[in-house]
Design a protein around this motif. Sequence first.
Motif, PDB file in Angstrom:
ATOM      1  N   PHE A 374       0.825  -1.338   0.068  1.00  0.00           N
ATOM      2  CA  PHE A 374       0.008   0.036  -0.031  1.00  0.00           C
ATOM      3  C   PHE A 374       0.997   1.322   0.014  1.00  0.00           C
ATOM      4  N   LEU A 375       0.766   1.891  -0.915  1.00  0.00           N
ATOM      5  CA  LEU A 375       1.503   3.301  -1.176  1.00  0.00           C
ATOM      6  C   LEU A 375       0.627   4.742  -0.826  1.00  0.00           C
ATOM      7  N   GLY A 376      -0.581   4.743  -1.012  1.00  0.00           N
ATOM      8  CA  GLY A 376      -1.403   5.842  -0.734  1.00  0.00           C
ATOM      9  C   GLY A 376      -2.905   5.644  -1.092  1.00  0.00           C
ATOM     10  N   ILE A 377      -3.722   6.737  -0.598  1.00  0.00           N
ATOM     11  CA  ILE A 377      -4.959   6.922  -0.962  1.00  0.00           C
ATOM     12  C   ILE A 377      -5.359   8.153  -1.069  1.00  0.00           C
ATOM     13  N   ASN A 378      -6.341   8.433  -1.829  1.00  0.00           N
ATOM     14  CA  ASN A 378      -7.021   9.766  -2.060  1.00  0.00           C
ATOM     15  C   ASN A 378      -8.591   9.209  -1.834  1.00  0.00           C
ATOM     16  N   THR A 379      -9.022  10.204  -0.708  1.00  0.00           N
ATOM     17  CA  THR A 379     -10.575   9.715  -0.572  1.00  0.00           C
ATOM     18  C   THR A 379     -11.386  11.119  -0.850  1.00  0.00           C
ATOM     19  N   PHE A 380     -12.540  11.000  -1.547  1.00  0.00           N
ATOM     20  CA  PHE A 380     -13.682  12.312  -1.805  1.00  0.00           C
ATOM     21  C   PHE A 380     -15.070  11.748  -1.229  1.00  0.00           C
ATOM     22  N   GLY A 381     -15.350  12.617  -0.279  1.00  0.00           N
ATOM     23  CA  GLY A 381     -16.644  12.370   0.271  1.00  0.00           C
ATOM     24  C   GLY A 381     -16.732  11.240   1.190  1.00  0.00           C
ATOM     25  N   ILE A 382     -15.455  10.667   1.637  1.00  0.00           N
ATOM     26  CA  ILE A 382     -15.528   9.884   2.751  1.00  0.00           C
ATOM     27  C   ILE A 382     -14.635  10.145   3.896  1.00  0.00           C
ATOM     28  N   ARG A 383     -15.094  10.342   5.150  1.00  0.00           N
ATOM     29  CA  ARG A 383     -13.824  10.714   5.996  1.00  0.00           C
ATOM     30  C   ARG A 383     -13.399   9.540   6.415  1.00  0.00           C
ATOM     31  N   MET A 384     -12.034   9.706   6.472  1.00  0.00           N
ATOM     32  CA  MET A 384     -10.956   8.649   7.083  1.00  0.00           C
ATOM     33  C   MET A 384     -10.135   9.014   8.062  1.00  0.00           C
ATOM     34  N   ARG A 385      -9.881   8.020   8.920  1.00  0.00           N
ATOM     35  CA  ARG A 385      -8.876   8.202  10.194  1.00  0.00           C
ATOM     36  C   ARG A 385      -7.345   8.349   9.872  1.00  0.00           C
ATOM     37  N   HIS A 386      -6.888   9.572  10.095  1.00  0.00           N
ATOM     38  CA  HIS A 386      -5.455   9.706   9.724  1.00  0.00           C
ATOM     39  C   HIS A 386      -4.516   8.537  10.493  1.00  0.00           C
ATOM     40  N   GLU A 387      -4.645   8.214  11.782  1.00  0.00           N
ATOM     41  CA  GLU A 387      -3.777   7.436  12.560  1.00  0.00           C
ATOM     42  C   GLU A 387      -3.941   6.031  11.893  1.00  0.00           C
ATOM     43  N   ILE A 388      -4.974   5.413  11.235  1.00  0.00           N
ATOM     44  CA  ILE A 388      -5.132   4.481  10.848  1.00  0.00           C
ATOM     45  C   ILE A 388      -4.232   4.213   9.533  1.00  0.00           C
ATOM     46  N   ALA A 407     -13.013  -0.607   7.087  1.00  0.00           N
ATOM     47  CA  ALA A 407     -13.964   0.079   7.793  1.00  0.00           C
ATOM     48  C   ALA A 407     -13.494   0.491   9.192  1.00  0.00           C
ATOM     49  N   ASP A 408     -12.267   0.083   9.462  1.00  0.00           N
ATOM     50  CA  ASP A 408     -11.544   0.549  10.697  1.00  0.00           C
ATOM     51  C   ASP A 408     -11.042   2.097  10.655  1.00  0.00           C
ATOM     52  N   ALA A 409     -11.054   2.356   9.149  1.00  0.00           N
ATOM     53  CA  ALA A 409     -10.165   3.668   8.928  1.00  0.00           C
ATOM     54  C   ALA A 409     -11.513   4.663   8.720  1.00  0.00           C
ATOM     55  N   ASN A 410     -12.551   3.963   8.634  1.00  0.00           N
ATOM     56  CA  ASN A 410     -13.879   5.003   8.307  1.00  0.00           C
ATOM     57  C   ASN A 410     -14.109   5.931   9.536  1.00  0.00           C
ATOM     58  N   PHE A 411     -13.995   7.167   9.408  1.00  0.00           N
ATOM     59  CA  PHE A 411     -14.747   8.238  10.312  1.00  0.00           C
ATOM     60  C   PHE A 411     -15.758   8.891  10.005  1.00  0.00           C
ATOM     61  N   ASP A 412     -16.663   8.593   9.073  1.00  0.00           N
ATOM     62  CA  ASP A 412     -18.124   9.314   9.059  1.00  0.00           C
ATOM     63  C   ASP A 412     -18.894   8.879  10.288  1.00  0.00           C
ATOM     64  N   PRO A 413     -19.695   9.923  10.742  1.00  0.00           N
ATOM     65  CA  PRO A 413     -20.376   9.671  11.862  1.00  0.00           C
ATOM     66  C   PRO A 413     -21.445   8.284  11.790  1.00  0.00           C
ATOM     67  N   GLU A 414     -21.746   8.041  13.137  1.00  0.00           N
ATOM     68  CA  GLU A 414     -22.531   7.061  13.309  1.00  0.00           C
ATOM     69  C   GLU A 414     -24.007   7.004  12.385  1.00  0.00           C
ATOM     70  N   LYS A 417     -24.246   6.101   5.691  1.00  0.00           N
ATOM     71  CA  LYS A 417     -23.941   4.961   4.820  1.00  0.00           C
ATOM     72  C   LYS A 417     -22.392   4.405   4.698  1.00  0.00           C
ATOM     73  N   LEU A 418     -22.261   3.133   4.727  1.00  0.00           N
ATOM     74  CA  LEU A 418     -20.679   2.828   4.648  1.00  0.00           C
ATOM     75  C   LEU A 418     -20.723   2.156   3.101  1.00  0.00           C
ATOM     76  N   TYR A 419     -19.521   2.255   2.501  1.00  0.00           N
ATOM     77  CA  TYR A 419     -19.268   1.784   1.196  1.00  0.00           C
ATOM     78  C   TYR A 419     -18.193   0.611   1.022  1.00  0.00           C
ATOM     79  N   GLU A 420     -17.652   0.159   2.156  1.00  0.00           N
ATOM     80  CA  GLU A 420     -16.496  -0.896   2.045  1.00  0.00           C
ATOM     81  C   GLU A 420     -17.213  -2.013   1.332  1.00  0.00           C
ATOM     82  N   PRO A 421     -18.198  -2.706   1.474  1.00  0.00           N
ATOM     83  CA  PRO A 421     -18.744  -3.834   0.505  1.00  0.00           C
ATOM     84  C   PRO A 421     -18.437  -3.548  -0.708  1.00  0.00           C
ATOM     85  N   GLN A 422     -18.969  -2.412  -1.250  1.00  0.00           N
ATOM     86  CA  GLN A 422     -18.787  -2.255  -2.697  1.00  0.00           C
ATOM     87  C   GLN A 422     -17.685  -1.932  -3.192  1.00  0.00           C
ATOM     88  N   ILE A 423     -16.731  -1.244  -2.268  1.00  0.00           N
ATOM     89  CA  ILE A 423     -15.441  -0.938  -2.717  1.00  0.00           C
ATOM     90  C   ILE A 423     -14.576  -2.353  -2.795  1.00  0.00           C
TER      91      ILE A 423
END
Length: 449
Positions: A374-388, A407-414, A417-423
């Motif tokens: 893993f070298l890097g990630i760009n995310t748009f419209g999905i908040r992620m956790r920096h420390e992860i 899913a551990d990296a997802n920082f969106d509020p409770e 909707k989560l999109y990890e399965p589709q990704i």
Amino acid sequence: MEHIVIIGNGISGVTTARHIRKNSNKKITIISGETKYFFSRTALMYIYMGHMKFEHTKPYENWFWEKNNITLKKGVINSVNTANKLLAFTNGETVSYDKLIIATGSKPNKFGWPGQDLEGVMGMYHKQDLEKLEKYAPNNKTCKRAVIVGGGLIGIELAEMLRSRNIPVTFLVREDSFWNGVLPAQESAMINKHIKEHHIDLRLSNNLKAIKADENGHVKSVIIEETGEEIFCDVVGLTAGVTPNIDFLKNSDIETKKGVLVNRFLETNIKDIYAIGDCAEQQKAIGQRRNIEAVWYTGRMMGETLAQTICGNKTAYNPGNWFNSAKFLDIEYQTYGWVFSEKNKKENELYFQWKHPKEYKCITISFDKDTHQFLGINTFGIRMRHEIFDKWLTEKRAIEHVLEYLADANFDPEFYKLYEPQIVAKFNKENNKKIQPKKKSWKRIFSKT
């Protein structure tokens, strides 16, 4: 008592002063020509948009500085006499120092365009720029149209500001897609579409030729280089990047290039003189980072690092894994590690991309084609956790691990909707994999191992 003088009261200079004070009783003077008190530069846009007042942008009360025995001096430095350790102000005053820290930040780029210094032409970096904007573009009656030159992050912020007051905006971008020197094509195209949906006149592959004046020396119009078209306007925003604000050092012995040249300890070629923040240029790049980084958090980190050295604990600047965040109108953007545009990516890099079919949500993950690191990630419209992501980059995890535990990296509020399965499903289909995405685990998220 040793006297530490800091030129510049942005995040770099103020962070240095605060951390020196935490660790010593040294005499500290901060000099600034912009404002007396430190404020959050990134919040300027929200003042114009009516979300904040200027006093809300100051993290510390005015009494904080006197209480902590930090002297604030408003003025502009004209020259540095390194032999005598003396600074000269434009008004003729002088001040001596034992150690000098240059933290003068950036200024908007100007490329010699005719009319670039007319009334109504401004950048969007300093408090004075905000004051000019209020003067020349208070509403859509005074300002019938604004033209923005340059397709970076400051440009898109200025466009959002102006549109918040219903001022028509023409946006000149020299590239054939917005920020495509940084973003992969999928993401750049998405931002193009989003800009146009906000009723911004986006002109791709268009360069500024000249700014024309009216009879009073105020902006009247701009001329497009490629077509010769004249666009009538009342305000021109120059947002084609920034450059280190170091003109006052031209006749000094301090070595400069684009910025003030420093080593990993943020030392210049002159003993007891240091440079940090936007105006500092690393003699040798740190990993894949640029030699000059005009980024808020790197300025803060430089200030923390240099304070240690000033207080006797010599410490090298080590910014760690690259990360950044921004906002393109309504779309939040985060990046961790390295994801380059297609024309800049390395031979060993592959990209996995996912995009929501309807909403402005997408990700791009960069990984090594041979090792799958893993070298890097760009995310748009999905908040992620920096420390992860910082942890995964440091541990050199494989992309399969990243997707399995995304899913551990997802920082969106409770309840978002989560999109990890589709990704993960898209990655499995494209790469003949059978990764099973794990559900979010707070135990894993807060684990130190």
